[in-house]
Enzyme design. Structure first.
Site, PDB file in Angstrom:
ATOM      1  N   GLY A 108      41.194  40.926  45.066  1.00  0.00           N
ATOM      2  CA  GLY A 108      41.469  42.322  44.817  1.00  0.00           C
ATOM      3  C   GLY A 108      42.615  42.242  43.562  1.00  0.00           C
ATOM      4  O   GLY A 108      43.370  43.318  43.436  1.00  0.00           O
ATOM      5  N   SER A 109      42.321  41.775  42.398  1.00  0.00           N
ATOM      6  CA  SER A 109      43.207  41.647  41.218  1.00  0.00           C
ATOM      7  C   SER A 109      43.144  42.928  40.520  1.00  0.00           C
ATOM      8  O   SER A 109      43.944  43.534  39.954  1.00  0.00           O
ATOM      9  CB  SER A 109      42.967  40.543  40.241  1.00  0.00           C
ATOM     10  OG  SER A 109      41.586  40.544  39.850  1.00  0.00           O
ATOM     11  N   ASN A 110      41.769  43.573  40.569  1.00  0.00           N
ATOM     12  CA  ASN A 110      41.643  44.793  40.175  1.00  0.00           C
ATOM     13  C   ASN A 110      42.166  45.933  40.744  1.00  0.00           C
ATOM     14  O   ASN A 110      42.847  46.935  40.286  1.00  0.00           O
ATOM     15  CB  ASN A 110      40.124  45.178  39.951  1.00  0.00           C
ATOM     16  CG  ASN A 110      39.503  44.524  38.470  1.00  0.00           C
ATOM     17  OD1 ASN A 110      39.636  44.773  37.308  1.00  0.00           O
ATOM     18  ND2 ASN A 110      38.762  43.355  38.654  1.00  0.00           N
ATOM     19  N   LEU A 182      30.619  43.877  47.152  1.00  0.00           N
ATOM     20  CA  LEU A 182      29.199  43.266  47.016  1.00  0.00           C
ATOM     21  C   LEU A 182      28.067  43.833  47.566  1.00  0.00           C
ATOM     22  O   LEU A 182      26.998  43.803  47.192  1.00  0.00           O
ATOM     23  CB  LEU A 182      29.276  41.795  47.172  1.00  0.00           C
ATOM     24  CG  LEU A 182      30.251  41.068  46.392  1.00  0.00           C
ATOM     25  CD1 LEU A 182      30.182  39.327  46.876  1.00  0.00           C
ATOM     26  CD2 LEU A 182      30.264  40.912  45.050  1.00  0.00           C
ATOM     27  N   ASN A 199      32.013  52.065  39.653  1.00  0.00           N
ATOM     28  CA  ASN A 199      32.149  50.526  39.844  1.00  0.00           C
ATOM     29  C   ASN A 199      32.377  49.710  38.658  1.00  0.00           C
ATOM     30  O   ASN A 199      32.190  50.211  37.628  1.00  0.00           O
ATOM     31  CB  ASN A 199      30.714  49.775  40.425  1.00  0.00           C
ATOM     32  CG  ASN A 199      30.527  48.551  40.570  1.00  0.00           C
ATOM     33  OD1 ASN A 199      31.476  47.855  41.091  1.00  0.00           O
ATOM     34  ND2 ASN A 199      29.328  47.763  40.175  1.00  0.00           N
ATOM     35  N   HIS A 201      31.421  46.009  36.366  1.00  0.00           N
ATOM     36  CA  HIS A 201      30.707  44.875  36.443  1.00  0.00           C
ATOM     37  C   HIS A 201      31.230  44.054  35.437  1.00  0.00           C
ATOM     38  O   HIS A 201      31.289  44.291  34.188  1.00  0.00           O
ATOM     39  CB  HIS A 201      29.177  45.397  36.343  1.00  0.00           C
ATOM     40  CG  HIS A 201      28.242  44.017  36.286  1.00  0.00           C
ATOM     41  ND1 HIS A 201      27.802  43.456  37.643  1.00  0.00           N
ATOM     42  CD2 HIS A 201      27.523  43.451  35.289  1.00  0.00           C
ATOM     43  CE1 HIS A 201      27.301  42.522  37.286  1.00  0.00           C
ATOM     44  NE2 HIS A 201      26.947  42.418  36.121  1.00  0.00           N
TER      45      HIS A 201
HETATM   46  C1  GRF Z   1      35.548  41.666  39.098  1.00  0.00           C
HETATM   47  O1  GRF Z   1      35.063  40.714  38.080  1.00  0.00           O
HETATM   48  C2  GRF Z   1      34.342  42.792  38.908  1.00  0.00           C
HETATM   49  O2  GRF Z   1      33.866  42.882  37.632  1.00  0.00           O
HETATM   50  C3  GRF Z   1      33.437  42.535  39.787  1.00  0.00           C
HETATM   51  O3  GRF Z   1      34.038  41.722  40.870  1.00  0.00           O
HETATM   52  C4  GRF Z   1      35.432  41.084  40.794  1.00  0.00           C
HETATM   53  C5  GRF Z   1      36.269  41.415  41.607  1.00  0.00           C
HETATM   54  O4  GRF Z   1      37.588  40.562  41.118  1.00  0.00           O
HETATM   55  N1  GRF Z   1      32.602  43.491  40.477  1.00  0.00           N
HETATM   56  P1  GRF Z   1      38.840  41.088  41.699  1.00  0.00           P
HETATM   57  O5  GRF Z   1      38.814  40.806  43.390  1.00  0.00           O
HETATM   58  O6  GRF Z   1      39.263  42.295  41.344  1.00  0.00           O
HETATM   59  O7  GRF Z   1      40.045  40.017  41.446  1.00  0.00           O
END
Ligand code: GRF
Length: 289
Positions: A108-110, A182, A199, A201
Site C-alpha cells: 500500500g505504498s501508493n 491484482l 489503475n 501499472h
Molecule cells: C505498484 O507497483 C503498482 O504499479 C502495481 O502494484 C504495485 C503496488 O505497490 N499496480 P504498493 O502496494 O502501492 O507499494
C-alpha cells in the site's frame, strides 16, 4: 432518462426505485399535513391561502422526505440531497467533493501517498474506503492509522455478485483508484463506474502488461528483453488487464546490471511522485465537464 438519474444520484436500479418511492411518500405526506395545518389556520383570502400553504409545504417537505428515507434505507442519500439543495438556495457554491475508494492488496505504498496527498485537500477529495482482498495486507494497517473504513472482499462475491457495488454506492463512492489490486475488474463494476476507475501499472504499456504481469515479474521481463527504458502507466480500467485508455506515462532508464528489485525501486519513486497528482488532474477534468 432513468440512466441519467442513476448516474447523477449515484444509485443502482434498486436504489433508484427506493429514492423515487421516498420522494412520492414524502411528497404525499407533506401535502396532506400542509392541508391539515391550513384547515386549522382558517385563512380565507384566496391569494394569501396559497402563499401560506406553499410556505408550510416548503418547510415541511424536507422533514417528510427524511422521515420516509429512514425505513427505506435512503437517509444518507436524502441528507446529502437536501444539503445540496440548501447550498444552492442559500447561494453557497461548494466545490463538489469526490469520494474515492482505493482498491489495494499489497503493502500500500501508493495508497499511502494518495492518502497523504489528499489529506491537505479534504474539501474536494475524500478517501473514504480501502477495498482489499487479503486479510493481512499491509494496506489495512495503513487504513487503520488514517481512520479509513475497509472492506475485505472475496473472489466469488467480487466476480459474480453485485452486492459490494451497492456497498460502494451506499458510501457515495464516485471514483475508484486501483493501487496494486491484482484481480481483473468485472464488467458490472466498470458499468457502474464508467471512466471512473483508474489503475497504475509498473511498466510502459502496452508492453509488459496483461494477465500474470505484476510485481517483480514485470521488471524481470523488461530486463530480460534488454529494454533500455521502463516506467509507469496510469490508465482508465476496462474489461481487459492493463488495457484501458492511457492517461499518463513517465519513464526511467534501465541501467547496466539492473535487477528487478532495483528497477522496482525506481518505478516506485515515479509512482509516488505522479499517481496522486494525475488522479487530481483527472478529477478536476471530470468535474469541469
Ligand atoms: C505498484 O507497483 C503498482 O504499479 C502495481 O502494484 C504495485 C503496488 O505497490 N499496480 P504498493 O502496494 O502501492 O507499494
Amino acid at each position: 432518462m432513468l440512466e441519467n438519474l442513476k448516474r447523477r444520484w449515484k444509485v443502482n436500479n434498486g436504489g433508484l426505485i427506493l429514492v423515487i418511492f421516498t420522494f412520492a411518500l414524502g411528497g404525499s405526506l407533506c401535502g396532506y399535513a400542509a392541508r391539515k395545518i391550513m384547515a386549522l389556520t382558517a385563512i380565507e383570502q384566496e391569494g394569501l391561502w396559497l402563499i401560506v400553504y406553499l410556505l408550510i409545504a416548503t418547510f415541511l417537505w424536507p422533514l417528510c422526505v427524511l422521515l420516509f428515507s429512514i425505513p427505506l434505507g435512503q437517509f444518507s442519500f436524502f441528507k446529502t440531497y437536501l444539503v445540496k439543495i440548501w447550498g444552492a438556495i442559500s447561494g453557497q457554491k461548494k466545490t463538489p467533493t469526490t469520494v474515492i475508494a482505493i482498491f489495494a492488496s499489497g503493502a500500500g505504498s501508493n495508497a499511502q501517498k494518495i492518502i497523504e496527498y489528499f489529506q491537505a485537500k479534504k474539501d474536494t477529495v475524500k478517501i473514504a474506503l480501502i477495498v482489499c482482498n487479503k486479510e493481512r495486507a499491509g494496506v489495512l494497517e495503513l487504513a487503520q492509522t488514517h481512520g479509513i473504513e475497509t472492506m475485505i472482499i472475496g473472489k466469488d462475491s467480487f466476480l459474480s455478485e453485485e452486492t459490494y457495488i451497492d456497498e460502494l454506492k451506499k458510501r457515495s463512492i464516485d471514483f475508484i483508484v486501483l493501487a496494486g489490486f491484482l484481480w481483473k475488474i468485472p464488467a458490472s463494476l466498470i458499468k457502474s463506474y464508467p471512466n471512473k476507475i483508474v489503475n497504475i501499472h509498473p511498466a510502459l504499456l502496452p508492453k509488459y502488461g496483461g494477465k500474470g504481469m505484476y510485481g517483480l515479474k514485470v521488471h524481470e521481463a523488461v530486463i530480460a528483453a534488454g529494454e533500455k527504458e521502463s516506467g509507469i502507466t496510469i490508465h482508465y480500467v476496462d474489461e481487459l488487464y492493463d488495457h484501458g485508455n492511457i492517461i499518463f506515462q513517465a519513464a526511467c532508464s534501465v541501467t547496466e546490471g539492473e535487477t528487478a528489485n532495483s528497477l522496482a525501486q525506481k518505478i516506485h519513486v515515479l509512482e509516488h511522485e505522479h499517481y496522486p497528482k494525475v488522479i487530481e488532474n483527472v478529477l478536476n477534468m471530470q468535474n469541469r465537464r
